[in-house]
Design a protein around this motif. Structure first.
Motif, mmCIF file in Angstrom:
data_model
loop_
_atom_site.group_PDB
_atom_site.id
_atom_site.type_symbol
_atom_site.label_atom_id
_atom_site.label_comp_id
_atom_site.label_asym_id
_atom_site.label_seq_id
_atom_site.Cartn_x
_atom_site.Cartn_y
_atom_site.Cartn_z
ATOM 1 N N UNK A 1 0.818 -1.228 0.000
ATOM 2 C CA UNK A 1 0.000 0.000 0.000
ATOM 3 C C UNK A 1 0.851 1.276 0.000
ATOM 4 N N UNK B 1 -0.195 0.349 -12.916
ATOM 5 C CA UNK B 1 -0.922 0.882 -14.081
ATOM 6 C C UNK B 1 -2.278 1.427 -13.638
ATOM 7 N N UNK B 2 -2.922 0.743 -12.693
ATOM 8 C CA UNK B 2 -4.210 1.199 -12.169
ATOM 9 C C UNK B 2 -4.089 2.545 -11.480
ATOM 10 N N UNK B 3 -3.023 2.721 -10.694
ATOM 11 C CA UNK B 3 -2.788 3.998 -10.007
ATOM 12 C C UNK B 3 -2.587 5.110 -11.049
ATOM 13 N N UNK C 1 -7.655 9.915 -14.448
ATOM 14 C CA UNK C 1 -9.103 10.150 -14.361
ATOM 15 C C UNK C 1 -9.394 11.327 -13.430
ATOM 16 N N UNK C 2 -8.620 11.415 -12.334
ATOM 17 C CA UNK C 2 -8.819 12.502 -11.376
ATOM 18 C C UNK C 2 -8.584 13.859 -12.033
ATOM 19 N N UNK D 1 0.095 -4.423 -12.724
ATOM 20 C CA UNK D 1 -1.291 -4.033 -12.999
ATOM 21 C C UNK D 1 -1.745 -2.961 -12.014
ATOM 22 N N UNK D 2 -1.318 -3.079 -10.749
ATOM 23 C CA UNK D 2 -1.732 -2.102 -9.746
ATOM 24 C C UNK D 2 -1.062 -0.750 -9.977
ATOM 25 N N UNK E 1 1.640 7.060 -6.619
ATOM 26 C CA UNK E 1 0.586 8.049 -6.849
ATOM 27 C C UNK E 1 1.099 9.465 -6.575
ATOM 28 N N UNK F 1 2.300 1.846 -3.510
ATOM 29 C CA UNK F 1 1.301 2.405 -4.430
ATOM 30 C C UNK F 1 1.066 3.882 -4.130
ATOM 31 N N UNK F 2 1.056 4.220 -2.834
ATOM 32 C CA UNK F 2 0.866 5.624 -2.440
ATOM 33 C C UNK F 2 2.045 6.484 -2.913
ATOM 34 N N UNK G 1 -3.869 5.219 -14.068
ATOM 35 C CA UNK G 1 -5.169 5.534 -14.670
ATOM 36 C C UNK G 1 -6.042 6.342 -13.714
ATOM 37 N N UNK G 2 -5.905 6.024 -12.418
ATOM 38 C CA UNK G 2 -6.652 6.749 -11.394
ATOM 39 C C UNK G 2 -6.232 8.224 -11.374
ATOM 40 N N UNK H 1 -3.965 2.996 -23.603
ATOM 41 C CA UNK H 1 -3.084 1.878 -23.302
ATOM 42 C C UNK H 1 -2.497 1.348 -24.614
#
Lengths: 178, 178
Positions: A43, A86-88, A94-95, A83-84, A50, A46-47, A90-91, A102
């Motif tokens: 976690x 990449x997800x961060x 989007x924000x 994948x996570x 970000x 990932x933070x 995309x997040x 991709x």
């Protein structure tokens, strides 16, 4: 058009910003890598990714983000973390209401080197030539992120040309039909 | 101890909040599901999950988050999206400085039903009994999230008992050594 390319990863997440304009060679703005320690909790990693991506977005105000598409077929130990990351990415996009595209690794390789099976050295070499640099961005993850951004500019330009041609064809057909 | 359990997913992300105290049966606080439309762009789906998870955290102020561990061996079409939803959950937890624990599906099943191979109906039934509910939380993803939270309370309690016993043994040994 300013593109932020992201080569997602937990240990090294490549980031590259490239400017492109029709009929002109792309220009490198900044390339680098976000590192998180392998022994840190997931976690927190990932933070950290970000937080740094937010800084890249704030610093360069890209118009679009290009991120490598992650496949579950890459059945390695790292695919979940990739994948996570990449997800961060995309997040964050989007924000900020930024479009995200991709691209698969072979699409990037084909766009940059002409071959979908190019190795890291070939990608580094072509990125260096296209951007007229003295040497390839280091580490390889930074060069990969820059390649993603260039790929997006070129594929986007190609898609725009195809769309324009189709549009013209449709208009011609409409005129004939009238 | 208040636990927020998350059964990660893009289409249906199960969420359940359970309170636990030593020697007392766990109590359900709220269970539900975060839905995002399958035809929406992935970045927007991740952002919607983040936004709603933030609301769950703000509403219930959990002390810990329990999330299902995603494996790359689950080589399905959905594993990447599931991993990304789990990543968003961990990101939200890290942002609020909440500890996150991952439990595998078979750990959850074993903790709740006594069998690591229990099906969804058995999990729903046991969750209903443990929490003394009139019926199982619906849909199944909500029940799974509640089961994750209970699993965390029970595994945590077991681990705490083991740690206390080890601590006592060490102290006794220290006294003997002195």
């Amino acid at each position: 058009m300013r593109v932020l390319g992201v080569d997602p990863g937990l240990t090294r997440c490549g980031v590259g910003v490239v400017d492109g304009a029709p009929g002109r060679p792309p220009v490198l703005v900044e390339a680098g890598v976000i590192r998180t320690p392998a022994d840190a909790d997931l976690p927190l990693r990932l933070l950290a990714i970000e937080t740094e991506l937010e800084q890249w977005v704030a610093r360069h105000r890209p118009e679009v983000i290009a991120v490598e598409r992650v496949f579950s077929q890459h059945n390695t130990m790292t695919v979940i973390g990739t994948a996570q990351a990449a997800g961060v990415t995309m997040l964050v996009a989007a924000r900020h209401k930024l479009p995200v595209h991709q691209h698969t690794p072979s699409e990037v390789k084909a766009a940059i080197t002409g071959s979908g099976r190019a190795d890291k050295a070939q990608i580094g070499l072509m990125v260096t030539r296209v951007l007229k640099l003295a040497e390839a961005p280091k580490p390889a993850d930074a060069a990969d992120a820059v390649a993603l951004a260039i790929c997006h500019l070129w594929r986007g330009a190609g898609q725009a040309r195809v769309a324009a041609a189709l549009d013209q064809a449709r208009r011609l057909q409409g005129r004939r039909g009238a």
